[in-house]
Design a protein around this motif. Structure first.
Motif, PDB file in Angstrom:
ATOM      1  N   SER A   3       0.968  -1.032   0.171  1.00 58.31           N
ATOM      2  CA  SER A   3      -0.046   0.001  -0.077  1.00 58.31           C
ATOM      3  C   SER A   3       0.881   1.214  -0.141  1.00 58.31           C
ATOM      4  CB  SER A   3      -0.965  -0.090   1.127  1.00 58.31           C
ATOM      5  OG  SER A   3      -1.648   1.215   1.360  1.00 58.31           O
ATOM      6  N   LEU A   4       0.734   2.120  -1.281  1.00 60.01           N
ATOM      7  CA  LEU A   4       1.803   3.180  -1.347  1.00 60.01           C
ATOM      8  C   LEU A   4       0.853   4.240  -1.382  1.00 60.01           C
ATOM      9  CD1 LEU A   4       4.509   4.665  -1.718  1.00 60.01           C
ATOM     10  CD2 LEU A   4       4.143   3.814  -4.200  1.00 60.01           C
ATOM     11  N   SER A   5       1.093   5.373  -0.322  1.00 57.73           N
ATOM     12  CA  SER A   5       0.064   6.464  -0.297  1.00 57.73           C
ATOM     13  C   SER A   5       0.852   7.863  -0.765  1.00 57.73           C
ATOM     14  CB  SER A   5      -0.703   6.577   0.939  1.00 57.73           C
ATOM     15  OG  SER A   5       0.348   6.557   1.952  1.00 57.73           O
ATOM     16  N   SER A   6       2.122   7.758  -0.420  1.00 61.75           N
ATOM     17  CA  SER A   6       3.129   8.781  -0.818  1.00 61.75           C
ATOM     18  C   SER A   6       4.431   8.546  -1.345  1.00 61.75           C
ATOM     19  CB  SER A   6       3.122   9.903   0.523  1.00 61.75           C
ATOM     20  OG  SER A   6       3.907  10.992   0.180  1.00 61.75           O
ATOM     21  N   PRO A   7       4.781   9.017  -2.340  1.00 59.08           N
ATOM     22  CA  PRO A   7       4.516  10.149  -3.114  1.00 59.08           C
ATOM     23  C   PRO A   7       3.077   9.624  -4.091  1.00 59.08           C
ATOM     24  CG  PRO A   7       6.104   9.428  -4.199  1.00 59.08           C
ATOM     25  CD  PRO A   7       6.152   8.683  -2.954  1.00 59.08           C
ATOM     26  N   VAL A   8       2.311  10.705  -4.415  1.00 59.09           N
ATOM     27  CA  VAL A   8       1.400  10.357  -5.365  1.00 59.09           C
ATOM     28  C   VAL A   8       1.805  10.933  -6.581  1.00 59.09           C
ATOM     29  CG1 VAL A   8      -0.629  10.558  -3.793  1.00 59.09           C
ATOM     30  CG2 VAL A   8       0.337  12.678  -5.111  1.00 59.09           C
TER      31      VAL A   8
ATOM     32  N   SER B 271      16.150  17.781  -7.212  1.00 58.49           N
ATOM     33  CA  SER B 271      16.633  18.229  -8.639  1.00 58.49           C
ATOM     34  C   SER B 271      15.310  18.108  -9.306  1.00 58.49           C
ATOM     35  CB  SER B 271      17.519  17.469  -9.307  1.00 58.49           C
ATOM     36  OG  SER B 271      17.133  16.269  -9.188  1.00 58.49           O
ATOM     37  N   VAL B 272      15.113  19.024 -10.374  1.00 55.60           N
ATOM     38  CA  VAL B 272      13.835  18.970 -11.287  1.00 55.60           C
ATOM     39  C   VAL B 272      14.097  17.746 -12.191  1.00 55.60           C
ATOM     40  CG1 VAL B 272      13.636  21.383 -11.097  1.00 55.60           C
ATOM     41  CG2 VAL B 272      14.812  20.470 -13.050  1.00 55.60           C
ATOM     42  N   GLY B 273      12.716  17.244 -12.583  1.00 60.07           N
ATOM     43  CA  GLY B 273      12.738  16.348 -13.599  1.00 60.07           C
ATOM     44  C   GLY B 273      11.733  15.537 -13.258  1.00 60.07           C
ATOM     45  N   SER B 274      11.497  14.391 -13.920  1.00 59.52           N
ATOM     46  CA  SER B 274      10.584  13.167 -13.835  1.00 59.52           C
ATOM     47  C   SER B 274      11.165  12.104 -12.841  1.00 59.52           C
ATOM     48  CB  SER B 274      10.240  12.639 -15.227  1.00 59.52           C
ATOM     49  OG  SER B 274       9.496  13.312 -16.118  1.00 59.52           O
ATOM     50  N   LYS B 275      10.360  11.812 -11.856  1.00 58.83           N
ATOM     51  CA  LYS B 275      10.863  10.883 -10.958  1.00 58.83           C
ATOM     52  C   LYS B 275       9.969   9.620 -10.679  1.00 58.83           C
ATOM     53  CE  LYS B 275      13.887  14.032  -9.521  1.00 58.83           C
ATOM     54  NZ  LYS B 275      15.326  13.935  -9.270  1.00 58.83           N
ATOM     55  N   THR B 276      10.484   8.611 -10.379  1.00 55.22           N
ATOM     56  CA  THR B 276       9.840   7.416  -9.910  1.00 55.22           C
ATOM     57  C   THR B 276      10.033   6.897  -8.592  1.00 55.22           C
ATOM     58  OG1 THR B 276       9.815   6.745 -12.258  1.00 55.22           O
ATOM     59  CG2 THR B 276       9.186   4.940 -10.613  1.00 55.22           C
ATOM     60  N   PHE B 277       9.071   6.717  -7.830  1.00 54.80           N
ATOM     61  CA  PHE B 277       9.160   6.086  -6.288  1.00 54.80           C
ATOM     62  C   PHE B 277       8.810   4.567  -6.477  1.00 54.80           C
ATOM     63  CE2 PHE B 277       8.445   5.149  -2.163  1.00 54.80           C
ATOM     64  CZ  PHE B 277       9.315   5.842  -1.301  1.00 54.80           C
ATOM     65  N   ASN B 278       9.676   3.529  -6.033  1.00 53.20           N
ATOM     66  CA  ASN B 278       9.336   2.262  -6.077  1.00 53.20           C
ATOM     67  C   ASN B 278       9.188   1.656  -4.799  1.00 53.20           C
ATOM     68  OD1 ASN B 278       9.295   2.028  -8.823  1.00 53.20           O
ATOM     69  ND2 ASN B 278      11.513   1.890  -8.921  1.00 53.20           N
ATOM     70  N   VAL B 279       8.369   0.551  -4.516  1.00 54.75           N
ATOM     71  CA  VAL B 279       8.254  -0.279  -3.140  1.00 54.75           C
ATOM     72  C   VAL B 279       8.327  -1.598  -3.525  1.00 54.75           C
ATOM     73  CG1 VAL B 279       7.186  -0.737  -1.215  1.00 54.75           C
ATOM     74  CG2 VAL B 279       6.855   1.596  -2.096  1.00 54.75           C
TER      75      VAL B 279
ATOM     76  N   VAL C 229       5.258   4.898  -8.238  1.00 51.01           N
ATOM     77  CA  VAL C 229       4.430   6.150  -8.438  1.00 51.01           C
ATOM     78  C   VAL C 229       5.470   7.068  -9.267  1.00 51.01           C
ATOM     79  CG1 VAL C 229       3.521   8.020  -7.480  1.00 51.01           C
ATOM     80  CG2 VAL C 229       2.910   5.778  -6.727  1.00 51.01           C
ATOM     81  N   SER C 230       4.970   7.663 -10.547  1.00 47.65           N
ATOM     82  CA  SER C 230       5.925   8.765 -11.184  1.00 47.65           C
ATOM     83  C   SER C 230       5.333  10.107 -10.595  1.00 47.65           C
ATOM     84  CB  SER C 230       5.657   8.486 -12.685  1.00 47.65           C
ATOM     85  OG  SER C 230       6.381   7.222 -12.810  1.00 47.65           O
ATOM     86  N   TYR C 231       6.314  10.733 -10.408  1.00 51.73           N
ATOM     87  CA  TYR C 231       6.001  12.242 -10.037  1.00 51.73           C
ATOM     88  C   TYR C 231       7.083  13.036 -10.762  1.00 51.73           C
ATOM     89  CZ  TYR C 231       9.463  11.724  -6.662  1.00 51.73           C
ATOM     90  OH  TYR C 231      10.752  11.503  -6.001  1.00 51.73           O
ATOM     91  N   SER C 232       6.576  14.383 -10.746  1.00 51.59           N
ATOM     92  CA  SER C 232       7.398  15.415 -11.455  1.00 51.59           C
ATOM     93  C   SER C 232       8.117  16.336 -10.464  1.00 51.59           C
ATOM     94  CB  SER C 232       6.949  16.306 -12.480  1.00 51.59           C
ATOM     95  OG  SER C 232       6.545  15.324 -13.407  1.00 51.59           O
TER      96      SER C 232
ATOM     97  N   GLY D  91      11.385   0.543  -0.084  1.00 50.46           N
ATOM     98  CA  GLY D  91      10.973   1.688  -0.870  1.00 50.46           C
ATOM     99  C   GLY D  91      12.186   2.559  -1.476  1.00 50.46           C
ATOM    100  N   THR D  92      12.240   3.180  -2.375  1.00 55.24           N
ATOM    101  CA  THR D  92      13.035   4.158  -3.178  1.00 55.24           C
ATOM    102  C   THR D  92      13.701   4.911  -1.722  1.00 55.24           C
ATOM    103  OG1 THR D  92      12.054   4.158  -5.178  1.00 55.24           O
ATOM    104  CG2 THR D  92      13.515   6.013  -4.645  1.00 55.24           C
TER     105      THR D  92
END
Length: 745
Positions: A571-576, A616-624, A639-642, A604-605
């Protein structure tokens, strides 16, 4: 002792008044044929001899009885009937039950029976002129109608001094002769019609077991060391003819036998003597255990298991040992001698040669005469065309018939729990039925009841029997016994949780009848848990393993097994999924659960609760990623976030329509700090109407940068009506398009 004249005349008168006459009495004719057996050893002389009868070998069994209730005595055969006394086994007391039976001589059926009282087991009978007389141990003599069994008179002969009566009585010519003993011995003559004692001897030396023996004119008794003779001639009735003394001790007697060469006296404790019946003088000696038997020219003596035939001079004519068990007193009928063995064999021998002319087996052991105790007296009997043989509690009658040409009948009855394929699965008993209705069973082997109770792949039992005519038969039966179920061994099951189905490798075998299904030799018992599930109550199936006999053993089921085929849940609630500002503080929030073996790892990451990457700016991915304790894995849950720059614009410039103006911005982080840098290029992407979002003018140039004023872009408003606008721009690595606002007036 001589009787005086007056006393003798008085005695004769008394006899006449009592209805006794010294002549053969007339009565109903016998319904049987031939001569009769009326006393112990056939007749009043006890010589075991029957001449002129229809009995001649070969013989066949006419009937047999073993249900009379006890030991059977010597038989009387007269009037179409067989009479025997029967002694039941001794119980806790000294007075077993006793009976007199009358049996149909042709069928063996009971015509009548009467109980006999008295102490001990002794009861003996004699027959004369349609009446049976029975004596018990206490001296009670009773008459019975031979046809109906109706009791007649009863006489008590016992007294204080004479209390032991264990010699068979002898009835002849209107008198019943009885010997009693005790502290003194007496011989009694009892009237057949009335039961009155018509004569009593003077006191004799005590002794027993001596049935009175009669000649045409004398009566003889033999007690220990003494023999007595009294006259039965009407002219001298009751007179002592002679007394012979042989020794000085006292004790039991033996029945005297009047044979063709003299009076044969057997002693209780000394040798045997042959006396002249007229004088009592000893003329010789002889050897015999039971009473001897006599034909007109030979004598037959059983001594120590061997039967001897002797001529008039005492010379041995022949001898016969049979099967080594001869025990009965012999009887001789029309030139044939009959003798029984303790094996149950009954032999008929040619009196002249000793050759076997017939043999049978009665199926029970013949017994030697009991000449020492107060029991039934046994012995063979013949009369009216019948040979009647008592052997213990069995009574068998034989008559002339065709020779036995059929071997014994043998059958077997097998009882036990029947399995399959001819096997028995529990204790099994084989009982043989062996019979020969014609000549009886002379010998058998292997015919005893056999019980098998242990495993055997096949045991063969064989019963062999030989009948009295020396014909043999054999039958066999093979018993296969498997009482043990197959052996089944299964490997141990894995303890604890398993990521796959739990299985046990099983082997089975059966060393007796073998496995019914060869596939049962090796098999597997395994759970069947569906993929993607987990359970603490998994179970294997069971398997029944049977042998060829039908014995079965069940392997399994194994229950309560832990199988986990399901991955953990993340169950991953953050980041979104969304956009975060550079250096914005955003804590990670996630968890992992597993309902089976439990969570082994949940990674997780960034650790849950730690900030995600916004540096840093850019496209990010958080993995669990997650794993449980049996190796099932889940993830990555992603979850991919920017991460984008913040745009700081201190003022929104107003530019006059048709003129040019400057739009200035700085790049800042989430805290508003200026992060603008010459290293970051800001590129214009066009001018857009703020109200419609429509692109109204294209721009492709880069903003100018200075450390003091940040990023600036010259905007030409020619052709733009008044209103609100923005310059769309992008920054290096920033995935988000930003806006720099201005207005046209």
């Amino acid at each position: 002792m001589n009787v005086g004249g007056a006393r003798f005349i008085g005695l004769i008168c008394s006899l006449l008044l009592l209805g006794w006459v010294l002549q053969p009495r007339t009565g109903a004719a016998a319904s049987g044929t031939g001569d009769q057996a009326v006393a112990y050893q056939i007749d009043a002389a006890h010589d075991g001899n029957l001449q002129g009868d229809a009995l001649a070998p070969p013989l066949v069994k006419q009937w047999s009885r073993n249900d009379l209730g006890g030991t059977v005595s010597y038989p009387l055969i007269a009037g179409g009937k067989v009479f025997v006394t029967v002694q039941a086994p001794y119980g806790s007391g000294s007075s077993p039950l006793k009976w007199i039976y009358a049996l149909d001589e042709n069928t063996g059926a009971t015509v009548w029976s009467q109980p006999i009282s008295g102490t001990y087991g002794f009861a003996a009978a004699t027959y004369d002129n349609g009446t049976v007389y029975v004596l018990n141990y206490n001296g009670n003599l009773q008459s019975f109608d031979a046809n109906t069994g109706t009791p007649g008179w009863a006489a008590t002969l016992g007294s204080q001094n004479t209390y032991s009566f264990d010699a068979p009585p002898t009835a002849s010519n209107g008198l019943v002769w009885v010997l009693g003993s005790g502290s003194g011995g007496y011989l009694f003559a009892v009237s057949e019609p009335t039961g009155a004692v018509v004569w009593q001897s003077p006191e004799l030396n005590t002794g027993d077991q001596s049935s009175p023996t009669l000649s045409s004119s004398s009566v003889f008794v033999s007690v220990e060391c003494y023999a007595y003779a009294f006259s039965t001639d009407p002219a001298t009735f009751g007179q002592s003819l002679w007394t012979s003394k042989f020794c000085f001790s006292a004790g039991g007697g033996r029945t005297a036998v009047l044979g063709n060469q003299g009076l044969y006296i057997r002693h209780w404790s000394s040798g045997n003597d042959i006396l002249d019946p007229a004088t009592g003088v000893t003329t010789g000696t002889f050897a015999s255990g039971p009473a001897p038997a006599f034909s007109p020219t030979e004598g037959f003596f059983l001594n120590s298991g061997t039967l001897y035939a002797k001529g008039p001079s005492g010379n041995v004519l022949w001898s016969f040992t049979g099967d080594g068990g001869l025990v009965t007193a012999p009887v001789v009928v029309n030139g044939d001698v009959y003798v029984g063995s303790s094996t149950g064999a009954l032999y008929g021998l040619d009196a002249g040669t000793g050759g076997v002319v017939w043999t049978a087996n009665v199926g029970a052991a013949f017994q030697a005469p009991d000449q020492n105790n107060e029991n039934m007296q046994s012995g063979l009997g013949a009369g009216e065309g019948h040979l009647v043989a008592p052997a213990g509690s069995t009574l068998t009658a034989y008559v002339p018939g065709p020779a036995d040409t059929t071997p014994p009948s043998i059958s077997v009855n097998v009882k036990g729990p029947q399995g399959q394929n001819g096997w028995y699965t529990g204790p099994t008993t084989a009982t043989w039925n062996v019979s020969d209705p014609e000549s009886g069973i002379a010998s058998s082997s292997g015919c005893t009841t056999t019980t098998l109770s242990t495993d055997t792949p096949g045991k063969t039992l064989t019963c062999t029997a030989t009948n009295g005519s020396d014909l043999s038969n054999s039958q066999s039966v093979t018993l296969k016994l498997d009482v043990t179920a197959p052996s089944v061994t299964c490997s141990s099951l894995q303890a604890g949780w398993s990521a796959t189905d739990v299985a046990s490798q099983c082997t089975s075998s059966d060393g007796t009848s073998g496995l019914a299904n060869a596939g049962d030799a090796n098999f597997v018992l395994s759970t069947s848990v569906p993929a993607g599930t987990e359970t603490t109550s998994a179970s294997t199936p069971s398997r029944q393993v049977c042998d060829a006999a039908g014995n079965c053993r069940t392997a399994g089921p194994y229950t309560g097994l832990d199988v986990d085929k399901k991955a953990p849940t993340i169950s991953l609630s953050s980041p979104v999924a969304g956009t975060y500002t550079l250096k914005q503080s955003v804590p990670a929030s996630y968890s992992c659960t597993d309902g089976g073996s439990g969570v082994a790892s949940c990674v997780g990451t960034a650790a849950s609760g730690a900030p995600i990457d916004t540096a840093s700016v850019g496209s990010k991915t958080f993995n669990v990623n997650a794993a449980d304790n049996v190796g099932n894995t889940a993830g990555p849950a992603s979850v991919s976030y920017s991460v984008t720059y913040g745009v700081c614009q201190s003022t929104i410039p107003q530019i006059k329509s048709g003129h040019s103006g400057t739009v200035s911005v700085t790049l800042c982080d989430a805290s508003g700090s200026n992060v603008s840098s010459s290293a970051t290029t800001v590129t214009a992407a066009g001018i857009y109407s703020s109200s419609t979002g429509t692109k109204v003018k294209s721009l492709t140039n880069d903003f100018s940068y200075s450390s003091r004023s940040g990023y600036t872009e010259s905007v030409n408003t020619v052709g733009l009506p008044s209103g609100s606008y923005y310059v769309a721009f992008s920054a290096t690595n920033d995935p988000v398009t930003h806006q720099a606002a201005f207005s046209v007036k």
